[in-house]
Design a protein around this motif. Structure first.
Motif, PDB file in Angstrom:
ATOM      1  N   GLU A   1      76.674  -8.551 122.185  1.00  0.00           N
ATOM      2  CA  GLU A   1      77.085  -7.876 123.440  1.00  0.00           C
ATOM      3  C   GLU A   1      76.986  -8.687 124.553  1.00  0.00           C
TER       4      GLU A   1
ATOM      5  N   GLY B   1      79.573 -11.213 125.282  1.00  0.00           N
ATOM      6  CA  GLY B   1      80.957 -10.468 125.663  1.00  0.00           C
ATOM      7  C   GLY B   1      80.840  -9.936 126.946  1.00  0.00           C
ATOM      8  N   THR B   2      79.763  -9.842 127.365  1.00  0.00           N
ATOM      9  CA  THR B   2      79.442  -9.258 128.834  1.00  0.00           C
ATOM     10  C   THR B   2      79.643 -10.631 129.896  1.00  0.00           C
TER      11      THR B   2
ATOM     12  N   VAL C   1      83.394 -11.137 130.003  1.00  0.00           N
ATOM     13  CA  VAL C   1      83.908 -10.274 131.227  1.00  0.00           C
ATOM     14  C   VAL C   1      83.826 -10.999 132.293  1.00  0.00           C
TER      15      VAL C   1
ATOM     16  N   LYS D   1      85.099  -9.525 124.960  1.00  0.00           N
ATOM     17  CA  LYS D   1      84.498  -8.214 124.821  1.00  0.00           C
ATOM     18  C   LYS D   1      84.890  -7.160 123.641  1.00  0.00           C
TER      19      LYS D   1
END
Length: 404
Positions: free
Chosen positions: A53, A56-57, A60, A363
């Motif tokens: 996670e 993925g952030t 972003v 993401k």
């Protein structure tokens, strides 16, 4: 027979201006040094110990900076000229690559990735406008393809060297290599290529051009989404695929680098002849885009048969031909559609789609892998690519109606 085929291949490289060749060479130098991107997710996972996670952030923020930089670069290229934006962007981002290796916490890396991509991706729309300026109208798609070949040759050399650097001196060596090549390549460009000013006639023509809004160009707006969808599917090659290579089949960084090198070599061998053939036959630029999207769909369908490591090679072959068909012709379509005085704005929005694809592909891809596994991600990407095929067919219908 072999000599004839070789001569035909070489003929595809004739007719370019000196500036286009210089741009291609410095692009190769820069791209060969861009070793960070293919290993960025592995760097965060293995060296910084980030969760899926968190990775993925960070991506972003990477994508947000890239998207804003692409939009801003296009606007500034229209206002100040592509040349100044290219030089300023690449030199500054080279310096920033030296510093980003010291951002090792989750929060600092999010901020650092946003900042560096904001500056670095101002370069892309300005470079596309420069190709349209320095290339002849009849060979603009081939000129873009030449620069893309330089990118892919660099990409062929870069990941393999990057894997060796990681094994030899660690991930930090990649940041030093990337920053150095950014600075060296743009300084060479500034020394060898002079800024091309508009002639009085060209300026007068631009002023008399109808001032229509981009947001009223329905065909272009739909095509932007197609570009986003195709890019999001393709960019799995830089995010979830390297992790899949390691976690499912135990591939090393060097072995993943070799697969990416194979992608670059396929593009080098086949893209220019295919583009040259399509230009000679005057094939509608949307047809190869449709075929490219279809190849990418097949690239992820084969990954659903995961009992044999050979599917990784088949996946790379399909993705490579998807890239060959989709990307040069999508760029050519946008260049032909853009009004001259808004070329930067059109290219800015077009390149922005690649940035948004980087952001959401990471993401969404990482989220699907984390919650449902790799097979679900491959199925989703294949379905999304199929949707892009349908939209491309629709745009082909709209453009055919425009010329009636």
């Amino acid at each position: 027979m072999l000599q004839t085929a070789f001569s035909r291949y070489i003929n595809n490289f004739r007719g370019f201006s000196r500036e286009i060749w210089i741009l291609a060479i410095i692009t190769f130098v820069n791209r060969a040094g861009t070793m960070v991107l293919p290993f960025l997710t592995k760097y965060m996972r293995e060296d910084l110990k980030f969760s899926y996670e968190q990775i993925g952030t960070v991506m972003v923020f990477f994508g947000l900076g890239s998207a804003l930089g692409s939009w801003l670069g296009g606007r500034l290229a229209d206002k100040f000229g592509f040349y100044k934006i290219m030089v300023g962007s690449l030199f500054t981002s080279g310096c920033l690559f030296f510093a980003i290796q010291y951002a090792r916490s989750f929060e600092s890396l999010c901020f650092a990735m946003f900042g560096i991509m904001l500056i670095a991706d101002m370069f892309r729309p300005a470079m596309f406008v420069s190709i349209g300026t320095y290339a002849k109208p009849e060979n603009r798609v081939r000129a873009f393809t030449l620069v893309r070949l330089a990118v892919n040759l660099g990409f062929a050399a870069g990941p393999a060297m990057g894997g060796l650097i990681i094994m030899g001196i660690g991930y930090r060596g990649l940041f030093w290599a990337d920053g150095t090549t950014c600075i060296v390549s743009i300084l060479a460009f500034a020394l060898l290529v002079k800024e091309k000013k508009k002639t009085a006639v060209a300026h007068h023509q631009d002023e008399n051009e109808p001032d229509t809004s981009i947001w009223k160009d329905k065909v272009f707006l739909i095509f932007l989404f197609i570009s986003f969808a195709v890019s999001m599917v393709f960019f799995q090659i830089l995010t979830t695929l390297p992790l899949y290579h390691y976690e499912k089949y135990g591939l090393t960084e060097f072995q993943t680098g070799l697969l990416l090198t194979f992608n670059g070599l396929l593009v080098f061998l086949f893209e220019m002849p295919i583009v040259g053939f399509c230009e000679r036959k005057n094939i509608d630029k949307l047809r190869p885009v449709f075929l490219g999207a279809l190849c990418m769909v097949l690239g992820f369908v084969v990954l659903l048969f995961d009992g044999w490591a050979g599917v990784l090679l088949i996946n790379i072959v399909f993705l490579s031909f998807g890239e060959i068909f989709a990307f040069p012709f999508s760029n050519g379509f946008v260049q032909n559609r853009a009004p001259k005085k808004k070329a930067g704005a059109y290219m800015g929005l077009y390149t922005m789609m690649f940035s948004l694809a980087h952001m959401l592909n990471s993401k969404i891809g990482m989220g699907i892998v984390s919650n449902f596994g790799y097979m679900a991600n491959w199925g989703f990407m294949a379905a999304f690519g199929l949707f892009a095929c349908g939209l491309t067919a629709y745009v082909m219908k709209l453009t055919a109606e425009e010329v009636r």
